[in-house]
Design a protein around this motif. Sequence first.
Motif: not given
Length: 254
Positions: A34-52
Amino acid sequence: KARVAKQYGCSLPKLDSSIPMTMQGAWHPYFQHLLEKRGKKMTKISIELKPGSTALTGANMGGKSMALKTIHLNAVLVKYGLLPFAEEMSCPFFREVHLLHDDQEEVRQGLSSFGGEVVKIREILSSLTEMPSLIILDEPARGTNPVEGTAIVGGLLNHFKNRHHFLLVATHFDLHDLVGIYRYQVKGLKELSFGESVHKNVDNSHILVDRLQEKMDYSLEKWDGSIATGDAVRIAEYLGFTEELTKEIRKLLE
Protein backbone atom coordinates in the motif's frame (compact mmCIF):
# COMPACT_ATOMS: atom_id res chain seq x y z
CA LYS A 1 6.92 -21.29 0.49
CA ALA A 2 10.31 -21.14 -1.21
CA ARG A 3 9.07 -18.81 -3.96
CA VAL A 4 7.54 -16.38 -1.47
CA ALA A 5 10.67 -16.44 0.68
CA LYS A 6 12.89 -15.75 -2.32
CA GLN A 7 10.64 -13.02 -3.73
CA TYR A 8 10.41 -11.06 -0.48
CA GLY A 9 13.79 -11.83 1.04
CA CYS A 10 12.38 -13.72 4.03
CA SER A 11 14.74 -15.27 6.57
CA LEU A 12 15.05 -18.65 8.24
CA PRO A 13 13.89 -18.24 11.86
CA LYS A 14 15.53 -19.77 14.92
CA LEU A 15 13.17 -21.77 17.13
CA ASP A 16 14.03 -22.59 20.73
CA SER A 17 11.81 -22.90 23.78
CA SER A 18 14.27 -21.02 26.00
CA ILE A 19 14.76 -17.84 23.95
CA PRO A 20 12.79 -14.58 23.76
CA MET A 21 10.94 -13.55 20.62
CA THR A 22 13.24 -11.28 18.64
CA MET A 23 12.57 -9.56 15.32
CA GLN A 24 15.13 -7.51 13.43
CA GLY A 25 14.06 -5.52 10.40
CA ALA A 26 10.52 -6.93 10.26
CA TRP A 27 7.85 -5.68 7.88
CA HIS A 28 4.29 -6.42 6.74
CA PRO A 29 4.04 -7.08 2.97
CA TYR A 30 0.44 -5.85 2.65
CA PHE A 31 1.19 -2.47 4.23
CA GLN A 32 4.43 -2.32 2.30
CA HIS A 33 2.46 -2.75 -0.95
CA LEU A 34 0.00 0.00 0.00
CA LEU A 35 2.78 2.43 0.89
CA GLU A 36 4.76 1.70 -2.26
CA LYS A 37 1.68 2.48 -4.37
CA ARG A 38 1.76 5.94 -2.76
CA GLY A 39 5.46 6.33 -3.38
CA LYS A 40 6.39 5.77 0.27
CA LYS A 41 8.66 3.31 2.03
CA MET A 42 7.68 1.16 5.00
CA THR A 43 9.76 1.47 8.16
CA LYS A 44 11.02 -1.91 9.31
CA ILE A 45 10.67 -2.60 13.02
CA SER A 46 12.84 -4.39 15.54
CA ILE A 47 11.71 -5.62 18.94
CA GLU A 48 12.54 -8.17 21.62
CA LEU A 49 9.70 -9.71 23.63
CA LYS A 50 10.46 -11.70 26.77
CA PRO A 51 8.06 -13.87 28.77
CA GLY A 52 5.85 -11.57 30.80
CA SER A 53 4.33 -8.20 29.92
CA THR A 54 5.44 -5.54 27.46
CA ALA A 55 3.73 -2.16 26.96
CA LEU A 56 4.00 -0.18 23.72
CA THR A 57 3.13 3.51 23.73
CA GLY A 58 3.21 6.38 21.25
CA ALA A 59 1.00 9.06 19.74
CA ASN A 60 -1.84 8.31 17.35
CA MET A 61 -0.60 8.21 13.76
CA GLY A 62 2.61 6.77 15.20
CA GLY A 63 2.22 3.35 13.62
CA LYS A 64 1.50 1.26 16.73
CA SER A 65 -1.27 -0.77 15.10
CA MET A 66 0.86 -1.47 12.03
CA ALA A 67 3.71 -2.60 14.29
CA LEU A 68 1.40 -4.96 16.21
CA LYS A 69 0.04 -6.48 13.00
CA THR A 70 3.59 -6.92 11.69
CA ILE A 71 4.60 -8.78 14.86
CA HIS A 72 1.41 -10.87 14.78
CA LEU A 73 1.74 -11.83 11.10
CA ASN A 74 5.32 -12.98 11.42
CA ALA A 75 4.63 -14.98 14.59
CA VAL A 76 1.73 -16.74 12.84
CA LEU A 77 3.84 -17.46 9.75
CA VAL A 78 6.55 -19.12 11.84
CA LYS A 79 3.95 -21.11 13.77
CA TYR A 80 2.60 -22.55 10.50
CA GLY A 81 5.96 -23.26 8.90
CA LEU A 82 6.42 -20.25 6.63
CA LEU A 83 9.40 -17.96 6.67
CA PRO A 84 8.86 -14.55 8.32
CA PHE A 85 9.08 -11.15 6.64
CA ALA A 86 12.09 -10.13 8.72
CA GLU A 87 15.82 -9.85 8.29
CA GLU A 88 16.25 -11.99 11.42
CA MET A 89 13.78 -13.68 13.76
CA SER A 90 13.99 -16.04 16.70
CA CYS A 91 11.18 -17.23 18.97
CA PRO A 92 9.84 -20.11 21.02
CA PHE A 93 7.13 -22.27 19.50
CA PHE A 94 3.87 -20.60 20.53
CA ARG A 95 0.83 -22.77 21.16
CA GLU A 96 -1.45 -19.89 20.17
CA VAL A 97 -0.94 -16.41 18.72
CA HIS A 98 -3.76 -13.98 19.56
CA LEU A 99 -4.41 -10.47 18.24
CA LEU A 100 -7.18 -8.35 19.73
CA HIS A 101 -7.90 -5.16 17.80
CA ASP A 102 -10.86 -2.94 17.07
CA ASP A 103 -13.53 -4.61 14.95
CA GLN A 104 -17.31 -4.41 14.77
CA GLU A 105 -18.27 -8.09 14.92
CA GLU A 106 -19.37 -7.91 18.56
CA VAL A 107 -21.09 -4.56 18.00
CA ARG A 108 -23.26 -6.12 15.29
CA GLN A 109 -24.12 -8.89 17.73
CA GLY A 110 -25.32 -6.34 20.30
CA LEU A 111 -22.19 -5.94 22.42
CA SER A 112 -20.35 -2.65 22.92
CA SER A 113 -16.76 -2.53 21.72
CA PHE A 114 -15.64 -2.80 25.35
CA GLY A 115 -17.96 -5.74 25.94
CA GLY A 116 -16.55 -7.46 22.88
CA GLU A 117 -13.02 -6.97 24.19
CA VAL A 118 -13.94 -8.48 27.55
CA VAL A 119 -15.43 -11.55 25.85
CA LYS A 120 -12.33 -12.02 23.66
CA ILE A 121 -9.91 -11.59 26.57
CA ARG A 122 -11.93 -14.09 28.61
CA GLU A 123 -11.70 -16.59 25.75
CA ILE A 124 -7.95 -16.02 25.44
CA LEU A 125 -7.40 -16.54 29.18
CA SER A 126 -9.41 -19.76 29.17
CA SER A 127 -7.37 -21.16 26.26
CA LEU A 128 -3.93 -20.77 27.88
CA THR A 129 -1.94 -23.91 28.69
CA GLU A 130 1.53 -24.82 29.95
CA MET A 131 2.95 -24.00 26.52
CA PRO A 132 3.61 -20.29 25.99
CA SER A 133 1.23 -18.21 23.88
CA LEU A 134 1.68 -14.77 22.34
CA ILE A 135 -1.12 -12.32 23.19
CA ILE A 136 -1.23 -8.95 21.42
CA LEU A 137 -3.80 -6.35 22.52
CA ASP A 138 -4.26 -3.13 20.55
CA GLU A 139 -5.43 -0.41 22.95
CA PRO A 140 -7.74 -2.52 25.13
CA ALA A 141 -10.33 -0.69 27.27
CA ARG A 142 -10.23 2.36 25.01
CA GLY A 143 -14.04 2.31 25.04
CA THR A 144 -14.39 2.87 28.77
CA ASN A 145 -13.51 5.78 31.08
CA PRO A 146 -9.78 6.48 31.49
CA VAL A 147 -9.67 5.78 35.24
CA GLU A 148 -11.07 2.26 34.95
CA GLY A 149 -9.36 1.75 31.59
CA THR A 150 -5.97 2.47 33.16
CA ALA A 151 -6.73 0.01 35.97
CA ILE A 152 -7.86 -2.70 33.52
CA VAL A 153 -4.78 -2.40 31.31
CA GLY A 154 -2.50 -2.18 34.34
CA GLY A 155 -4.19 -5.24 35.81
CA LEU A 156 -3.63 -7.22 32.62
CA LEU A 157 0.04 -6.27 32.52
CA ASN A 158 0.50 -7.16 36.20
CA HIS A 159 -1.39 -10.44 35.71
CA PHE A 160 1.04 -11.62 33.02
CA LYS A 161 4.32 -10.05 34.14
CA ASN A 162 5.58 -13.14 35.99
CA ARG A 163 4.09 -15.76 33.67
CA HIS A 164 5.62 -17.78 30.86
CA HIS A 165 3.26 -16.29 28.25
CA PHE A 166 4.15 -13.25 26.15
CA LEU A 167 1.76 -10.27 26.48
CA LEU A 168 2.19 -7.18 24.30
CA VAL A 169 -0.21 -4.26 24.89
CA ALA A 170 -0.37 -1.00 22.94
CA THR A 171 -1.92 1.71 25.08
CA HIS A 172 -2.24 5.44 25.69
CA PHE A 173 -2.95 5.05 29.40
CA ASP A 174 -0.48 6.36 31.97
CA LEU A 175 1.27 3.27 33.33
CA HIS A 176 4.55 4.81 34.51
CA ASP A 177 3.99 3.56 38.08
CA LEU A 178 3.92 -0.11 37.05
CA VAL A 179 7.03 -2.14 37.84
CA GLY A 180 8.27 -5.41 36.43
CA ILE A 181 7.09 -4.86 32.85
CA TYR A 182 9.03 -4.22 29.67
CA ARG A 183 8.39 -1.03 27.73
CA TYR A 184 8.73 0.20 24.16
CA GLN A 185 7.64 3.36 22.41
CA VAL A 186 7.33 4.54 18.83
CA LYS A 187 10.07 7.11 18.30
CA GLY A 188 7.58 9.54 16.78
CA LEU A 189 8.41 12.97 15.45
CA LYS A 190 12.03 13.13 14.39
CA GLU A 191 12.31 16.93 14.30
CA LEU A 192 12.18 19.23 17.29
CA SER A 193 10.00 21.68 15.40
CA PHE A 194 7.89 21.74 12.28
CA GLY A 195 9.43 24.94 11.04
CA GLU A 196 6.94 27.35 9.53
CA SER A 197 3.24 26.83 10.22
CA VAL A 198 2.51 24.89 7.06
CA HIS A 199 -1.16 24.49 7.89
CA LYS A 200 -1.68 28.21 7.36
CA ASN A 201 -0.67 27.84 3.73
CA VAL A 202 -2.20 24.45 2.88
CA ASP A 203 -5.94 23.84 2.67
CA ASN A 204 -5.78 20.19 1.64
CA SER A 205 -5.81 18.03 4.78
CA HIS A 206 -4.45 15.03 2.85
CA ILE A 207 -1.31 17.00 1.99
CA LEU A 208 -0.87 17.93 5.64
CA VAL A 209 -1.22 14.32 6.77
CA ASP A 210 1.26 13.13 4.12
CA ARG A 211 3.80 15.75 5.20
CA LEU A 212 3.29 14.84 8.85
CA GLN A 213 3.84 11.15 8.12
CA GLU A 214 7.12 11.99 6.41
CA LYS A 215 8.31 13.57 9.67
CA MET A 216 7.36 10.55 11.81
CA ASP A 217 9.87 7.90 12.81
CA TYR A 218 7.87 4.67 13.05
CA SER A 219 10.67 2.54 14.48
CA LEU A 220 10.47 1.20 18.04
CA GLU A 221 12.81 1.91 20.92
CA LYS A 222 13.03 0.82 24.53
CA TRP A 223 11.36 3.26 26.92
CA ASP A 224 12.19 3.95 30.57
CA GLY A 225 8.56 4.48 31.58
CA SER A 226 8.90 8.20 32.35
CA ILE A 227 5.91 10.43 31.65
CA ALA A 228 6.18 11.66 28.08
CA THR A 229 3.91 14.22 26.45
CA GLY A 230 4.13 16.37 23.39
CA ASP A 231 3.59 14.49 20.13
CA ALA A 232 -0.22 14.52 20.28
CA VAL A 233 -0.39 18.27 20.93
CA ARG A 234 2.16 19.02 18.24
CA ILE A 235 0.24 16.88 15.76
CA ALA A 236 -3.00 18.73 16.60
CA GLU A 237 -1.24 22.07 16.23
CA TYR A 238 0.29 21.09 12.91
CA LEU A 239 -3.06 19.90 11.54
CA GLY A 240 -4.82 23.14 12.34
CA PHE A 241 -5.44 23.83 16.04
CA THR A 242 -5.06 27.54 16.61
CA GLU A 243 -2.23 28.98 18.69
CA GLU A 244 -4.74 30.17 21.28
CA LEU A 245 -6.27 26.71 21.68
CA THR A 246 -2.86 25.05 21.81
CA LYS A 247 -1.77 27.38 24.62
CA GLU A 248 -4.80 26.36 26.68
CA ILE A 249 -4.00 22.69 26.13
CA ARG A 250 -0.34 23.13 27.09
CA LYS A 251 -1.35 24.92 30.33
CA LEU A 252 -3.14 21.74 31.45
CA LEU A 253 -0.03 19.66 30.76
CA GLU A 254 2.20 21.80 32.99
